[in-house]
Design a protein around this motif. Structure first.
Motif, PDB file in Angstrom:
ATOM      1  N   ALA A 167       0.827  -1.206   0.000  1.00 47.84           N
ATOM      2  CA  ALA A 167       0.000   0.000   0.000  1.00 47.84           C
ATOM      3  C   ALA A 167       0.862   1.258   0.000  1.00 47.84           C
ATOM      4  O   ALA A 167       0.448   2.310   0.485  1.00 47.84           O
ATOM      5  N   LYS A 222       0.288   3.380  -5.317  1.00 54.26           N
ATOM      6  CA  LYS A 222      -1.052   3.909  -5.551  1.00 54.26           C
ATOM      7  C   LYS A 222      -1.041   4.994  -6.625  1.00 54.26           C
ATOM      8  O   LYS A 222      -1.937   5.035  -7.472  1.00 54.26           O
ATOM      9  N   ARG A 223      -0.017   5.823  -6.617  1.00 52.21           N
ATOM     10  CA  ARG A 223       0.086   6.849  -7.670  1.00 52.21           C
ATOM     11  C   ARG A 223       0.277   6.216  -9.038  1.00 52.21           C
ATOM     12  O   ARG A 223      -0.347   6.625 -10.028  1.00 52.21           O
ATOM     13  N   LEU A 226      -0.647   3.184 -10.021  1.00 49.56           N
ATOM     14  CA  LEU A 226      -1.892   2.525 -10.442  1.00 49.56           C
ATOM     15  C   LEU A 226      -2.899   3.534 -10.980  1.00 49.56           C
ATOM     16  O   LEU A 226      -3.562   3.288 -12.002  1.00 49.56           O
ATOM     17  N   ARG A 227      -3.003   4.679 -10.327  1.00 50.27           N
ATOM     18  CA  ARG A 227      -3.937   5.714 -10.796  1.00 50.27           C
ATOM     19  C   ARG A 227      -3.494   6.279 -12.137  1.00 50.27           C
ATOM     20  O   ARG A 227      -4.326   6.517 -13.025  1.00 50.27           O
ATOM     21  N   VAL A 273      -8.306   3.170  -7.461  1.00 47.19           N
ATOM     22  CA  VAL A 273      -7.577   2.564  -6.353  1.00 47.19           C
ATOM     23  C   VAL A 273      -8.391   2.610  -5.071  1.00 47.19           C
ATOM     24  O   VAL A 273      -8.934   3.661  -4.707  1.00 47.19           O
ATOM     25  N   GLU A 274      -8.472   1.471  -4.402  1.00 46.93           N
ATOM     26  CA  GLU A 274      -9.114   1.369  -3.097  1.00 46.93           C
ATOM     27  C   GLU A 274      -8.060   0.965  -2.071  1.00 46.93           C
ATOM     28  O   GLU A 274      -7.326  -0.005  -2.289  1.00 46.93           O
ATOM     29  N   VAL A 275      -7.979   1.689  -0.974  1.00 44.08           N
ATOM     30  CA  VAL A 275      -7.081   1.352   0.119  1.00 44.08           C
ATOM     31  C   VAL A 275      -7.916   0.681   1.204  1.00 44.08           C
ATOM     32  O   VAL A 275      -8.860   1.264   1.730  1.00 44.08           O
ATOM     33  N   GLU A 300      -2.545  -1.348   5.927  1.00 41.54           N
ATOM     34  CA  GLU A 300      -3.351  -1.221   4.712  1.00 41.54           C
ATOM     35  C   GLU A 300      -2.903  -2.215   3.639  1.00 41.54           C
ATOM     36  O   GLU A 300      -1.788  -2.729   3.672  1.00 41.54           O
ATOM     37  N   THR A 332      -3.977  -2.874  -0.939  1.00 43.17           N
ATOM     38  CA  THR A 332      -4.501  -2.160  -2.092  1.00 43.17           C
ATOM     39  C   THR A 332      -5.338  -3.070  -2.985  1.00 43.17           C
ATOM     40  O   THR A 332      -4.952  -4.204  -3.262  1.00 43.17           O
ATOM     41  N   ALA A 351      -7.119  -2.494  -6.823  1.00 42.19           N
ATOM     42  CA  ALA A 351      -7.241  -1.595  -7.971  1.00 42.19           C
ATOM     43  C   ALA A 351      -8.249  -2.182  -8.946  1.00 42.19           C
ATOM     44  O   ALA A 351      -8.249  -3.393  -9.203  1.00 42.19           O
TER      45      ALA A 351
END
Length: 232
Positions: A197, A202-203, A205-206, A212-214, A223, A225, A227
């Motif tokens: 996470a 996350k950046r 993946l976006r 993206v879901e945490v 946490e 992730t 996606a």
């Protein structure tokens, strides 16, 4: 990264299940806070179970696993499938640096399961590479002795289990190019789940196009992730 000739040691994790420790990387194959708990939480419950529950009409399901390793995720996927009478899963897994059968069996992952489950788990590790194998009425299995970067397929996947070593241990597996490739291999509505996470992940993946879901992580991690590609 996972390479032949490294030194592997068996380690018992906090939930009583075992994992392997790679001395050269100072890294474990699974969480020391619970190997089975991590696999169940990240890949089974927030991956396969989530997908089947939210998309009950989408059958059969195709799963791609990045990092077959000890086969724990595959084993738990098979066990979980018995809860879904009409489920059928085609499970492809990639592993460029296979764990030996001796090291795998030393972990005794099938100790709490039936003889049938043990037989299937052994089949995962002894069947030929690059061949489609029917494990039972629910699960069709294929393992590829190849890096993701070199993997070529015309299939589209509903679920990706992303279980590479951590970004600081295997940085070549966490690049925009890797996740762009995976995005292109997934169906609309498909999900990618991973234990990692980190903010950079996350950046990335976006930027590639995922939503993206945490989510709360497994024991020992705050946490994880999930996606989603083009949510339905």
């Amino acid at each position: 990264m996972k390479k032949a000739g490294v030194t592997l040691k068996k380690v018992i994790t906090a939930d009583g299940t075992a994992t392997l420790f790679v001395e050269e990387l100072n890294e474990h194959y699974h969480s020391v806070h619970g190997a089975q708990q991590e696999s169940l939480h990240v890949f089974i419950f927030n991956g396969m179970h989530y997908y089947i529950t939210n998309y009950p009409a989408r059958k059969p399901i195709r799963i791609l696993e990045i990092g077959f390793g000890t086969g724990l995720n595959t084993l738990l996927t098979m066990v979980e499938l018995y809860k879904y009478i009409d489920a059928k899963v085609y499970f492809d897994t990639l592993e460029p640096y296979p764990v030996s059968l001796q090291d795998t069996l030393s972990l005794n992952y099938t100790g709490i399961f039936s003889a049938k489950i043990k037989e299937s788990y052994l089949k995962f590790h002894t069947c030929k590479w690059q061949e489609d194998i029917q494990i039972d009425n629910h699960l069709y299995f294929r393992k590829e002795n190849v890096r993701l970067q070199d993997f070529i397929t015309d299939k589209s996947y509903d679920i990706v289990y992303f279980d590479a070593f951590a970004p600081d241990k295997q940085p070549d597996m966490w690049t925009p190019e890797v996740f762009t490739k995976l995005y292109g291999m997934m169906c609309d509505g498909g999900i990618l789940v991973t234990y990692c996470a980190k903010g950079q992940l996350k950046r990335t993946l976006r930027e590639v196009g995922f939503r993206v879901e945490v989510l709360p992580g497994p024991p020992g991690k705050r946490e994880m992730t999930r996606a989603i590609k083009n949510p339905l």
